[in-house]
Write a protein that holds these residues in place. Structure first.
Motif, PDB file in Angstrom:
ATOM      1  N   VAL A  14      -8.023 -10.731   3.879  1.00 58.50           N
ATOM      2  CA  VAL A  14      -6.645 -11.477   2.601  1.00 58.50           C
ATOM      3  C   VAL A  14      -6.245  -9.790   2.213  1.00 58.50           C
ATOM      4  O   VAL A  14      -4.908  -9.896   1.418  1.00 58.50           O
ATOM      5  CB  VAL A  14      -7.232 -12.493   2.303  1.00 58.50           C
ATOM      6  N   MET A  15      -7.186  -8.705   1.300  1.00 51.89           N
ATOM      7  CA  MET A  15      -6.117  -8.060   0.665  1.00 51.89           C
ATOM      8  C   MET A  15      -5.275  -6.915   1.258  1.00 51.89           C
ATOM      9  O   MET A  15      -4.098  -6.677   1.158  1.00 51.89           O
ATOM     10  CB  MET A  15      -7.219  -6.979   0.648  1.00 51.89           C
ATOM     11  N   LEU A  16      -5.674  -6.973   2.725  1.00 50.50           N
ATOM     12  CA  LEU A  16      -5.195  -6.141   3.927  1.00 50.50           C
ATOM     13  C   LEU A  16      -3.589  -6.412   4.188  1.00 50.50           C
ATOM     14  O   LEU A  16      -2.310  -6.289   3.474  1.00 50.50           O
ATOM     15  CB  LEU A  16      -5.749  -5.925   5.148  1.00 50.50           C
ATOM     16  N   PHE A  17      -3.168  -7.797   4.305  1.00 46.62           N
ATOM     17  CA  PHE A  17      -2.310  -8.967   4.211  1.00 46.62           C
ATOM     18  C   PHE A  17      -1.188  -8.529   3.489  1.00 46.62           C
ATOM     19  O   PHE A  17      -0.037  -8.464   3.333  1.00 46.62           O
ATOM     20  CB  PHE A  17      -2.427 -10.649   4.218  1.00 46.62           C
ATOM     21  N   LEU A  18      -1.782  -8.715   1.869  1.00 45.75           N
ATOM     22  CA  LEU A  18      -1.447  -8.788   1.105  1.00 45.75           C
ATOM     23  C   LEU A  18      -0.552  -7.747   0.555  1.00 45.75           C
ATOM     24  O   LEU A  18       0.436  -7.128   0.263  1.00 45.75           O
ATOM     25  CB  LEU A  18      -2.473  -8.999  -0.636  1.00 45.75           C
ATOM     26  N   THR A  19      -1.298  -6.066   0.876  1.00 47.56           N
ATOM     27  CA  THR A  19      -0.924  -4.547   0.237  1.00 47.56           C
ATOM     28  C   THR A  19       0.217  -4.746   1.682  1.00 47.56           C
ATOM     29  O   THR A  19       0.957  -4.503   0.588  1.00 47.56           O
ATOM     30  CB  THR A  19      -2.176  -4.175   0.775  1.00 47.56           C
ATOM     31  N   ILE A  20       0.156  -5.238   2.881  1.00 48.36           N
ATOM     32  CA  ILE A  20       1.403  -4.825   3.584  1.00 48.36           C
ATOM     33  C   ILE A  20       2.240  -5.516   3.525  1.00 48.36           C
ATOM     34  O   ILE A  20       3.657  -5.151   3.029  1.00 48.36           O
ATOM     35  CB  ILE A  20       0.966  -5.372   4.835  1.00 48.36           C
ATOM     36  N   ALA A  21       2.048  -7.290   2.945  1.00 49.79           N
ATOM     37  CA  ALA A  21       3.419  -7.790   2.695  1.00 49.79           C
ATOM     38  C   ALA A  21       3.826  -7.931   1.339  1.00 49.79           C
ATOM     39  O   ALA A  21       4.839  -7.570   1.065  1.00 49.79           O
ATOM     40  CB  ALA A  21       3.151  -9.521   2.254  1.00 49.79           C
ATOM     41  N   PHE A  22       2.855  -6.771   0.497  1.00 51.73           N
ATOM     42  CA  PHE A  22       3.957  -6.682  -0.842  1.00 51.73           C
ATOM     43  C   PHE A  22       4.940  -5.992  -0.671  1.00 51.73           C
ATOM     44  O   PHE A  22       5.970  -5.971  -1.341  1.00 51.73           O
ATOM     45  CB  PHE A  22       2.576  -5.485  -1.405  1.00 51.73           C
ATOM     46  N   ALA A  23       5.189  -4.394   0.635  1.00 58.08           N
ATOM     47  CA  ALA A  23       6.268  -3.592   0.206  1.00 58.08           C
ATOM     48  C   ALA A  23       7.655  -4.766   0.944  1.00 58.08           C
ATOM     49  O   ALA A  23       8.396  -5.143  -0.188  1.00 58.08           O
ATOM     50  CB  ALA A  23       6.497  -2.873   1.588  1.00 58.08           C
TER      51      ALA A  23
END
Lengths: 221, 296
Positions: A14-23
């Motif tokens: 979940v954290m990985l998704f949020l990190t990538i989606a943030f950009a």
């Protein structure tokens, strides 16, 4: 170092998704939100214009006419200022169109008038020699559906928060109010028309499709 | 030589044979050096692919791992504790620092934009227009006016400028009798002449008829006495006193630019405003064109 994270695979994912989606989020959302705001001076369609819009859709005007002026000098010379996305804020659905068999209509209200449309819809080739646009005489006899247009406007108001009845915006009110207002607008359009049967109909409280359509086309500015 | 290397060599030969079978008849060796190089490349790709795969298959089969296991494992699958190499860590941190710099300081904001390109296009065109038509002569003026007319005016006034059977103003003549009577009866106040609005009812009945007939037949001979009401603004010759009021005898530049700016509502219908759609030279050109087609 990151064992605390790697020990929790779901949380990690979940954290990985949020990190990538943030950009993507910070690049797309602010610009999109800004561009979809109504431009200053953009107003929702009145009930009569909406009825005309339904005629526009029903007779598939958008199959041959676009409503989107691109930022090229050749286009702005012919059609006027290029389109901005905020101008479509109250268009449901938007009628950009995808093919220009005929000219663009996004600002047709700036350079055509009621009498021109009246002549043109009756017999396009007589006004524009060589035009392949078909004739639309049935619009002079068919009655526009004001009730559906009111329902349409009312739905947009309550469901999508389109600012009817706000200060400086078109009034909607109850069905009786809206009907009276639409008839009043129709009379204004009919006053500039020559066709006697259309004038008679409007005087009797009926709105032919052509009147609604012209009201809509004149509002495209 | 173990069996895997033998298998690898066999595979290479098989692949090369297949390649030759598929494409071998398309060239003969030494015919064209580009083809030779291509074939050499094909051989190299096949060889490298097979032997790199063999290396890793071999490693998977025979290698044993060493090192200290981390405390957590996933269904029995563990992980070695490998500290990040220092060089790699520095590059990683450096990338983050560079990203912050790029995002807040170094981002190239002065880059391509659609509207910027549009503005450049318009400016370039306007400069070109000005340079080309700075010293325009009369013949070119009327020609330019004609092409502008075809694009902007002909949709309503017709390619012949005759108004298409009364659908719009007939621009080959100034005003018809009916139009003049309509203006006298209703006045006119939209065009913004310095004389101001023309009030309705300046003349009536027979007097209005006389004025209308005189103007619409080309203002020949002496003006009727009733024209006195008109001449205080439009001038004794009806030419509008150098742009103070509308010219009744023809389409001069002032009249045309006023109509294009403000639009016009008359007995025929409404003409929209063309404000900002034509530049000054183009307006002059259109009036030159209109003057050249009078009385046709």
């Amino acid at each position: 170092m990151f064992h605390w994270l790697e020990q929790r695979p779901f949380f990690f994912a979940v954290m990985l998704f949020l990190t990538i989606a943030f950009a993507g989020f910070i690049e797309i959302v602010p610009d999109f939100a800004k561009a979809s705001q109504p431009t200053v001076g953009t107003k929702p369609h009145t009930v009569l214009e909406l009825a005309g819009r339904q005629v526009y859709i029903k007779d598939s005007c958008n199959a041959c006419h676009s409503q989107l002026i691109r930022p090229f000098k050749s286009e702005t010379d012919r059609y006027g200022m290029y389109s901005l996305s905020g101008e479509y804020a109250y268009d449901r659905p938007f009628l950009w169109g995808s093919k220009r068999t005929g000219p663009d209509l996004h600002r047709v209200g700036n350079y055509r008038t009621t009498d021109w449309h009246e002549n043109h819809m009756m017999a396009p080739a007589e006004v524009v020699p060589g035009s392949i646009m078909p004739k639309y005489p049935h619009m002079f006899t068919n009655t526009a559906d004001i009730a559906t247009a009111y329902a349409n406007a009312n739905t947009q108001k309550s469901l999508f928060g389109v600012p009817y009845d706000k200060e400086g915006m078109p009034k909607l009110g109850s069905w009786e109010d809206a009907k009276a207002q639409a008839l009043k607008d129709a009379k204004k359009v009919a006053a500039d028309m020559k066709n006697q049967s259309v004038k008679d109909k409007v005087a009797k409280g009926k709105v032919p499709e052509i009147v609604a359509l012209i009201a809509y086309l004149n509002s495209l500015k | 030589m173990n069996s895997m290397v033998k298998g690898g060599i066999l595979l290479v030969i098989a692949l090369m044979a297949a390649t030759y079978f598929m494409a071998g008849d398309a060239f003969t060796l030494g015919d064209d050096y580009i083809n030779d190089l291509t074939m050499l490349g094909a051989v190299a790709i096949i060889g490298i692919t097979v032997f790199v795969s063999l290396k890793y298959i071999n490693q998977i089969k025979n290698d044993t791992a060493t090192g200290e296991l981390a405390s957590e494992n996933w269904d029995g699958i563990g992980e070695y504790t490998n500290p990040v190499p220092m060089g790699w860590a520095i590059i990683f941190i450096g990338t983050i620092v560079w990203m912050m710099w790029y995002l807040f300081v170094g981002y190239p904001t002065n880059q391509f934009s659609q509207i910027g390109q549009y503005n450049e296009e318009v400016n370039e065109y306007n400069t070109k227009f000005q340079n080309k038509w700075d010293n325009i002569d009369e013949g070119q003026m009327a020609k330019m006016g004609q092409s502008v007319f075809f694009l902007q005016c002909a949709p309503c006034h017709g390619a012949e400028a005759d108004g298409m059977d009364g659908k719009a103003q007939d621009l080959t003549a100034r005003m018809s009798k009916e139009q003049i009577l309509d203006v006298i009866k209703n006045g006119s106040n939209k065009l913004g002449y310095s004389m101001g609005a023309m009030p309705p009812g300046m003349a009536s009945g027979e007097g209005a008829e006389k004025i209308a007939t005189w103007i619409s037949t080309g203002m020949k001979g002496d003006a009727p006495a009733e024209f006195g009401a008109c001449s205080s603004c439009h001038g004794p010759d009806g030419k509008g006193m150098n742009g103070m009021a509308a010219n009744l005898s023809g389409y001069d530049n002032t009249l045309l630019s006023k109509v294009l700016e403000h639009g016009k509502k008359g007995s025929i219908g409404t003409m929209p405003s063309f404000k900002g759609r034509l530049n000054k030279t183009q307006v002059t050109a259109v009036s030159a064109y209109l003057q050249s087609i009078q009385g046709e």
